[in-house]
Design a protein around this motif. Structure first.
Motif, PDB file in Angstrom:
ATOM      1  N   GLN A  97       0.862  -1.184   0.000  1.00  0.00           N
ATOM      2  CA  GLN A  97       0.000   0.000   0.000  1.00  0.00           C
ATOM      3  C   GLN A  97       0.894   1.228   0.000  1.00  0.00           C
ATOM      4  OE1 GLN A  97      -2.517  -0.248   3.426  1.00  0.00           O
ATOM      5  NE2 GLN A  97      -3.232  -2.296   2.926  1.00  0.00           N
ATOM      6  N   TYR A  98       0.691   2.105  -0.947  1.00  0.00           N
ATOM      7  CA  TYR A  98       1.577   3.251  -1.136  1.00  0.00           C
ATOM      8  C   TYR A  98       1.685   4.114   0.113  1.00  0.00           C
ATOM      9  CZ  TYR A  98       3.851   7.099  -3.559  1.00  0.00           C
ATOM     10  OH  TYR A  98       4.729   8.065  -3.939  1.00  0.00           O
ATOM     11  N   ASN A  99       0.580   4.470   0.732  1.00  0.00           N
ATOM     12  CA  ASN A  99       0.619   5.355   1.895  1.00  0.00           C
ATOM     13  C   ASN A  99       0.963   4.630   3.183  1.00  0.00           C
ATOM     14  OD1 ASN A  99      -0.011   7.690   0.474  1.00  0.00           O
ATOM     15  ND2 ASN A  99      -2.189   7.245   0.551  1.00  0.00           N
ATOM     16  N   GLY A 100       0.500   3.430   3.357  1.00  0.00           N
ATOM     17  CA  GLY A 100       0.696   2.713   4.607  1.00  0.00           C
ATOM     18  C   GLY A 100       2.134   2.338   4.890  1.00  0.00           C
ATOM     19  N   THR A 101       2.957   2.232   3.865  1.00  0.00           N
ATOM     20  CA  THR A 101       4.341   1.792   4.055  1.00  0.00           C
ATOM     21  C   THR A 101       5.352   2.916   3.940  1.00  0.00           C
ATOM     22  OG1 THR A 101       4.331   1.185   1.744  1.00  0.00           O
ATOM     23  CG2 THR A 101       3.995  -0.591   3.313  1.00  0.00           C
ATOM     24  N   GLN A 102       4.915   4.137   3.933  1.00  0.00           N
ATOM     25  CA  GLN A 102       5.799   5.292   3.826  1.00  0.00           C
ATOM     26  C   GLN A 102       6.512   5.372   2.478  1.00  0.00           C
ATOM     27  OE1 GLN A 102       5.632   7.623   6.172  1.00  0.00           O
ATOM     28  NE2 GLN A 102       4.180   6.301   7.206  1.00  0.00           N
ATOM     29  N   TYR A 103       5.933   4.742   1.445  1.00  0.00           N
ATOM     30  CA  TYR A 103       6.525   4.812   0.114  1.00  0.00           C
ATOM     31  C   TYR A 103       6.534   6.237  -0.414  1.00  0.00           C
ATOM     32  CZ  TYR A 103       6.383  -0.292  -0.327  1.00  0.00           C
ATOM     33  OH  TYR A 103       6.571  -1.635  -0.167  1.00  0.00           O
ATOM     34  N   GLU A 104       5.532   7.019  -0.024  1.00  0.00           N
ATOM     35  CA  GLU A 104       5.492   8.411  -0.474  1.00  0.00           C
ATOM     36  C   GLU A 104       6.726   9.160   0.037  1.00  0.00           C
ATOM     37  OE1 GLU A 104       2.495  12.242  -0.490  1.00  0.00           O
ATOM     38  OE2 GLU A 104       1.832  10.371   0.393  1.00  0.00           O
ATOM     39  N   THR A 105       7.073   8.958   1.298  1.00  0.00           N
ATOM     40  CA  THR A 105       8.264   9.581   1.870  1.00  0.00           C
ATOM     41  C   THR A 105       9.519   9.083   1.168  1.00  0.00           C
ATOM     42  OG1 THR A 105       7.158   9.719   4.014  1.00  0.00           O
ATOM     43  CG2 THR A 105       9.564   9.941   4.005  1.00  0.00           C
ATOM     44  N   LEU A 106       9.586   7.799   0.903  1.00  0.00           N
ATOM     45  CA  LEU A 106      10.733   7.220   0.209  1.00  0.00           C
ATOM     46  C   LEU A 106      10.882   7.822  -1.183  1.00  0.00           C
ATOM     47  CD1 LEU A 106      13.041   5.184   0.110  1.00  0.00           C
ATOM     48  CD2 LEU A 106      11.376   3.466  -0.616  1.00  0.00           C
ATOM     49  N   LYS A 107       9.769   8.001  -1.893  1.00  0.00           N
ATOM     50  CA  LYS A 107       9.813   8.585  -3.225  1.00  0.00           C
ATOM     51  C   LYS A 107      10.346  10.017  -3.166  1.00  0.00           C
ATOM     52  CE  LYS A 107       7.109   9.947  -7.220  1.00  0.00           C
ATOM     53  NZ  LYS A 107       7.755  11.246  -7.297  1.00  0.00           N
ATOM     54  N   VAL A 108       9.897  10.797  -2.195  1.00  0.00           N
ATOM     55  CA  VAL A 108      10.364  12.177  -2.046  1.00  0.00           C
ATOM     56  C   VAL A 108      11.872  12.198  -1.797  1.00  0.00           C
ATOM     57  CG1 VAL A 108      10.267  14.213  -0.551  1.00  0.00           C
ATOM     58  CG2 VAL A 108       8.155  13.110  -1.284  1.00  0.00           C
ATOM     59  N   ILE A 109      12.347  11.333  -0.933  1.00  0.00           N
ATOM     60  CA  ILE A 109      13.776  11.293  -0.621  1.00  0.00           C
ATOM     61  C   ILE A 109      14.585  10.904  -1.851  1.00  0.00           C
ATOM     62  CG2 ILE A 109      15.543  10.074   0.720  1.00  0.00           C
ATOM     63  CD1 ILE A 109      13.354   9.929   2.955  1.00  0.00           C
ATOM     64  N   MET A 110      14.145   9.868  -2.571  1.00  0.00           N
ATOM     65  CA  MET A 110      14.860   9.456  -3.780  1.00  0.00           C
ATOM     66  C   MET A 110      14.852  10.572  -4.822  1.00  0.00           C
ATOM     67  SD  MET A 110      13.499   5.592  -4.324  1.00  0.00           S
ATOM     68  CE  MET A 110      14.507   4.211  -3.881  1.00  0.00           C
ATOM     69  N   ASP A 111      13.715  11.233  -4.964  1.00  0.00           N
ATOM     70  CA  ASP A 111      13.587  12.317  -5.936  1.00  0.00           C
ATOM     71  C   ASP A 111      14.531  13.466  -5.602  1.00  0.00           C
ATOM     72  OD1 ASP A 111      12.316  13.407  -8.268  1.00  0.00           O
ATOM     73  OD2 ASP A 111      11.211  14.748  -6.927  1.00  0.00           O
ATOM     74  N   ILE A 112      14.594  13.846  -4.341  1.00  0.00           N
ATOM     75  CA  ILE A 112      15.482  14.933  -3.925  1.00  0.00           C
ATOM     76  C   ILE A 112      16.939  14.536  -4.133  1.00  0.00           C
ATOM     77  CG2 ILE A 112      16.310  16.252  -1.933  1.00  0.00           C
ATOM     78  CD1 ILE A 112      13.403  16.248  -0.925  1.00  0.00           C
ATOM     79  N   CYS A 113      17.291  13.299  -3.823  1.00  0.00           N
ATOM     80  CA  CYS A 113      18.672  12.835  -4.034  1.00  0.00           C
ATOM     81  C   CYS A 113      19.088  13.026  -5.484  1.00  0.00           C
ATOM     82  CB  CYS A 113      18.804  11.353  -3.667  1.00  0.00           C
ATOM     83  SG  CYS A 113      18.914  11.015  -1.921  1.00  0.00           S
ATOM     84  N   ILE A 114      18.199  12.692  -6.398  1.00  0.00           N
ATOM     85  CA  ILE A 114      18.513  12.756  -7.826  1.00  0.00           C
ATOM     86  C   ILE A 114      18.463  14.184  -8.360  1.00  0.00           C
ATOM     87  CG2 ILE A 114      17.721  12.052 -10.130  1.00  0.00           C
ATOM     88  CD1 ILE A 114      19.124   9.861  -8.597  1.00  0.00           C
TER      89      ILE A 114
END
Length: 86
Positions: A23-40
């Motif tokens: 589940q996208y929201n339940g597993t903090q994937y949204e936060t992970l996506k933001v972090i990966m996006d900022i890194c790049i």
């Protein structure tokens, strides 16, 4: 400041309930996506990071191999969706 700390860290620990894996929201994937996006995009960082998922499990949940497969697939899907600079 907190986002910068997450982006520059070598290890990111994500605590999830096993029943929310996939589940996208339940597993903090949204936060992970933001972090990966900022890194790049902001820091041009493609260096490997260690992402440690700590899954709270119950007896009725999927087995470890299935949870690992689901998490790996989800993280790869997030990575593919991130726009990378040319």
């Amino acid at each position: 400041v907190a986002t910068y700390a997450l982006v520059t860290a070598n290890v990111l620990i994500i605590n999830v309930w096993s029943k929310t894996i996939g589940q996208y929201n339940g597993t903090q994937y949204e936060t992970l996506k933001v972090i990966m996006d900022i890194c790049i995009t902001q820091f041009k960082l493609e260096s490997p990071k260690t992402i440690l998922f700590c899954a709270e499990i119950s007896i009725l949940d999927d087995n470890e191999a299935e949870m690992t497969r689901k998490i790996t697939k989800d993280v790869h899907d997030i990575w593919r969706k991130i726009e990378k600079p040319a």
